[in-house]
Design an enzyme around this catalytic site. Structure first.
Site, PDB file in Angstrom:
ATOM      1  CE  LYS A 139      -4.400   1.027   0.135  1.00  0.00           C
ATOM      2  NZ  LYS A 139      -5.559   0.222  -0.298  1.00  0.00           N
ATOM      3  CG  ASP A 179      -7.302   3.449  -0.894  1.00  0.00           C
ATOM      4  OD1 ASP A 179      -7.731   2.291  -0.825  1.00  0.00           O
ATOM      5  OD2 ASP A 179      -7.449   4.277   0.033  1.00  0.00           O
TER       6      ASP A 179
END
Ligand code: NDP
Ligand code: 2IT
Length: 459
Positions: A139, A179
Site C-alpha cells: 500500500k 484508493d
C-alpha cells in the site's frame, strides 16, 4: 523477536502467544493506533489456528507477518500554480510478497501517515490472498490533499511522486493502483511519468488504468459491484435478496457509486450517501446520475444534490448517517466511520446486514456490537476484495496483451466473490466459529500466506 517458542496445543496457550506478539507490535510501532487495530483484529481471529496447528508458531509466522518487508518514505517536492514550492511525504509499504508481487492502492489524503499506510498494507496481505490470485500485500500514498487543487497541480505532484516511487515498483515486483483520492486522472498522470522515466511501456506496473492504455473493463465498478455480489451471498444464506431492501451507503466516491449502482439494479432503495462534509437523505431513493455528475465529473460537494432534488435533505457532518433506519448498511468512505455508539443505533433501528466497502470502517467495538446482536457482518477484507481481484485480472490481461469484455470480467468477479464468501464461511465453521465471517476470512486469508512462508524458509 525474543518470544518463547511454544507447541501451542491449547486455546489458552495460543491466546497468550498471540497477546505477546500483539504487545511487541505495540511497542515496536508506538502511537500507530490504526495499525495496532488492524493487527489486533487479525491476531485475535487466528487463535483457533494456533491452538490447532503448532507449525505456524514454531516457524514464527506471526512475528514475521506483522513486520513489513520494507517501508519506504520519501520527500515529494512540487511547485503550485502560484509558483510556491510545496513539500509532501510519500510512502510505500511492501508488506508481504510470499504469494506474489506486492499489490495495493495509493491513497492521497491529508490524514495519510505511517500508521494508516501500514494498517492498509497489512489488511491487503490477507485480502489479496482471499482473492485466490497470486498477489502479495502492499500500500502507499501521500499526505497530499487533491481537494481544491487544479489539474495542473495534481499533475505536478503526481509526477514528482512517481519520479521517486518508480525506483521501487514494476510489473513483477510491486503494482500500485487507486484508493481514496487516487482515481483515473491520477493513475493516468502516474503511468505517463513512469513510462517516460523507464523509456518503455510496461502496462502491468499500475492497475486502474484508462481503457485506451491497458486498463480493464469492470475495474472502475469492481469494488462496489463486488461488495454487492458478496452481500448478495450473505442475503442468500438467510433466504433473502436485495429486492425491496432499504440501504444506507456512506461516501460518494468510487466504491460507493458502484455499490449504489449494483444494489439499485438488484432492486434495493438506497436512501442516503455522504462525503466528508455531510450526508444526503432521499427517502424515495438516491438519483445516482446526479451523484455521478456531481462527484465524478464536476468534483463538487454532495450537498449540491439537494439543489437539484429539493425533496431530499442535507445534513452537515457524517456520523449521523448511521441514524437512518435501514436493512443493510454499506460503509464505503473511510476507516473507523462506525463506532460503538453508531453500531448500537444501527442495531436499535433494525439493521440486519453490515458489509464493508471501505477498509476497516468499523471499530473493534462496533464489530462486537454486530456480532453480539445477530447482525450478519461482512468484513472489509472479504467484502471489498473485488477491486484488487479485478486489478489482478488487469495484470493478467496486460501480460497476455489482450483485453476481455465487460461481461467476461464481471462473470469472473461474481465467481471470485462467491468463492471468497464460501471459503470464509467454511473456515469459520472448521475453526469453531460458524457464521463469523471475521474469523473465517482472516483464517482463510492467513493460511495460504503462512503455508507459503513456511515453504520459502526463513526469509
Ligand atoms: P474515493 O476517493 O473515490 O471516495 C472516498 C469517499 O469517502 C468520498 O466520498 C470522500 O468524501 C469520503 N471520505 C474520504 N475520507 C473521509 C473521511 N475522513 N471522513 C468521511 N468521509 C470521507 O475513494 P474510494 O471510493 O476508492 O475509497 C473508499 C474506501 O474504500 C476507502 O476506505 C478505500 O480504502 C476503500 N477501498 C477502495 C478500493 C478501490 O478500488 N478504490 C478497493 C477496496 C477498498 P470527499 O469527497 O469529501 O473526500
Ligand atoms: O484497498 C484496496 O483493495 C484497493 N484500494 C485496491 C487495490 C488494488 O490494487 O486494486
Amino acid at each position: 523477536m525474543a518470544i518463547t517458542q511454544q507447541t501451542g496445543s491449547t486455546l489458552d496457550t495460543a491466546k497468550q502467544y498471540v497477546n505477546e506478539v500483539y504487545e511487541t507490535v505495540k511497542k515496536r510501532n508506538p502511537g500507530e493506533s490504526e495499525f495496532h487495530q488492524a493487527v489486533k483484529e487479525i491476531l485475535d481471529s487466528l487463535v483457533p489456528v494456533f491452538a490447532k496447528q503448532p507449525k505456524y508458531q514454531n516457524n514464527a509466522i506471526l512475528e514475521r507477518i506483522v513486520e513489513p518487508e520494507r517501508l519506504i518514505t520519501f520527500r515529494v517536492p512540487w511547485v503550485d500554480d502560484q509558483g510556491n514550492v510545496r513539500v509532501n511525504r510519500g510512502f510505500r509499504v511492501q508488506f508481504n510478497s510470499a504469494i506474489g508481487p506486492y499489490k495495493g492502492g495509493l491513497r492521497f489524503h491529508p490524514s495519510v501517515n505511517a500508521s494508516i499506510i501500514k494498517f492498509l498494507g497489512f489488511e491487503q496481505i490477507f485480502k489479496n490472498s482471499l482473492t485466490g490470485q497470486p498477489i502479495g500485500g502492499g500500500k502507499g500514498g501521500s499526505d497530499f490533499d487533491p481537494k481544491g487543487k487544479s489539474d495542473n497541480e495534481v499533475m505536478k505532484f503526481t509526477q514528482s511522486f512517481m519520479t521517486e516511487l518508480s525506483k521501487y515498483i514494476g510489473p513483477d515486483t510491486d503494482v500500485p493502483a487507486g484508493d481514496i483520492g487516487v482515481g483515473a486522472r491520477e493513475i493516468g498522470y502516474m503511468f505517463g511519468q513512469y513510462k517516460r522515466l523507464r523509456g518503455g511501456n510496461e502496462a502491468g506496473v499500475l492497475t486502474g488504468k484508462g481503457l485506451t492504455y491497458g486498463g480493464s473493463l469492470t475495474r472502475t465498478e469492481a469494488t462496489g459491484y463486488g461488495l454487492v455480489y458478496f452481500t448478495a451471498e450473505m442475503l442468500k444464506t438467510k433466504g433473502e435478496s436485495f429486492e425491496g431492501k432499504t440501504v444506507v451507503v456512506s461516501g460518494s466516491g468510487n466504491v460507493s457509486i458502484y455499490a449504489i449502482e449494483k444494489a439499485q439494479q438488484l432492486g434495493a432503495t438506497i436512501v442516503a450517501c455522504s462525503d466528508s462534509n455531510g450526508y444526503i437523505y432521499d427517502k424515495d431513493g438516491i438519483n445516482l446520475d446526479t451523484v455521478k455528475t456531481l462527484k465524478e465529473v464536476e468534483r463538487k460537494r454532495i450537498k449540491e444534490y439537494v439543489n437539484i432534488h429539493p425533496s431530499a435533505q442535507y445534513f452537515e457532518g457524517c456520523e449521523n448517517i448511521w441514524t437512518i433506519p435501514c436493512d443493510i448498511a454499506l460503509p464505503c468512505a473511510t476507516q473507523n466511520e462506525i463506532n460503538e455508539e453508531s453500531a448500537k443505533i444501527l442495531v436499535a433501528n433494525g439493521v440486519k446486514y453490515v458489509a464493508e466497502g471501505a477498509n476497516m470502517p468499523s471499530t473493534l467495538e462496533a464489530i462486537d456490537v454486530y456480532l453480539n446482536n445477530g447482525v450478519y457482518f461482512g468484513p472489509a477484507k472479504a467484502a471489498n476484495a473485488g477491486g484488487v481481484a479485478v486489478s489482478a485480472l488487469e495484470m493478467a490481461q496486460n501480460s497476455a496483451r489482450l483485453a476481455w469484455t465487460f461481461e467476461e470480467v464481471d462473470a469472473k468477479l461474481v465467481q471470485i466473490m462467491q468463492n471468497i464468501y464460501n471459503n470464509s464461511v467454511n473456515a469459520a465453521e472448521q475453526y469453531g466459529h460458524p457464521g463469523n465471517l471475521v474469523v473465517g476470512s482472516n483464517i482463510a486469508g492467513f493460511l495460504k500466506v503462512a503455508d507459503t512462508m513456511i515453504a520459502h524458509g526463513v526469509i
